[in-house]
Design a protein around this motif. Structure first.
Motif, PDB file in Angstrom:
ATOM      1  N   PRO A  24       0.791  -1.228   0.000  1.00 43.89           N
ATOM      2  CA  PRO A  24       0.000   0.000   0.000  1.00 43.89           C
ATOM      3  C   PRO A  24       0.826   1.282   0.000  1.00 43.89           C
ATOM      4  O   PRO A  24       0.335   2.332  -0.389  1.00 43.89           O
ATOM      5  CB  PRO A  24      -0.840  -0.113   1.270  1.00 43.89           C
ATOM      6  N   ASP A  25       2.069   1.177   0.425  1.00 41.31           N
ATOM      7  CA  ASP A  25       2.969   2.329   0.397  1.00 41.31           C
ATOM      8  C   ASP A  25       4.394   1.800   0.240  1.00 41.31           C
ATOM      9  O   ASP A  25       4.604   0.597   0.196  1.00 41.31           O
ATOM     10  CB  ASP A  25       2.821   3.180   1.669  1.00 41.31           C
ATOM     11  N   GLY A  26       5.359   2.633   0.168  1.00 39.90           N
ATOM     12  CA  GLY A  26       6.735   2.194  -0.045  1.00 39.90           C
ATOM     13  C   GLY A  26       7.402   1.563   1.161  1.00 39.90           C
ATOM     14  O   GLY A  26       8.463   0.976   1.052  1.00 39.90           O
ATOM     15  N   THR A  28       5.652  -0.548   3.531  1.00 39.11           N
ATOM     16  CA  THR A  28       4.930  -1.705   4.055  1.00 39.11           C
ATOM     17  C   THR A  28       4.659  -2.717   2.950  1.00 39.11           C
ATOM     18  O   THR A  28       4.224  -2.352   1.870  1.00 39.11           O
ATOM     19  CB  THR A  28       3.582  -1.274   4.663  1.00 39.11           C
TER      20      THR A  28
END
Length: 66
Positions: A24-26, A28
């Motif tokens: 979902p993001d850089g 995680t």
């Protein structure tokens, strides 16, 4: 988290035992297995990379020895 947020590994077959990944993001990375979709492992790119390198190098082979 919707189904479109997860990507199936290209190494997974069409049956059970598929690995799904979500990032979902850089910072995680989430992993789940098709048989237990509500069990989600959360890690970061550095730790996952170290795990993959260790597995490729055979340093985890003793875990499955019986």
């Amino acid at each position: 988290m919707s189904a479109r947020d997860w990507r199936k590994s290209s190494y997974s077959s069409e049956g059970n035992a598929c690995l799904y990944v979500s990032a979902p993001d850089g910072a995680t990375i989430r992993l789940r297995e098709s048989d237990e979709p509500n069990t989600i492992l959360t890690t970061n790119p550095t730790a996952l990379s170290a795990l993959i390198r260790s597995a490729k190098a055979g340093r985890l082979d003793h875990i499955t020895e019986g």
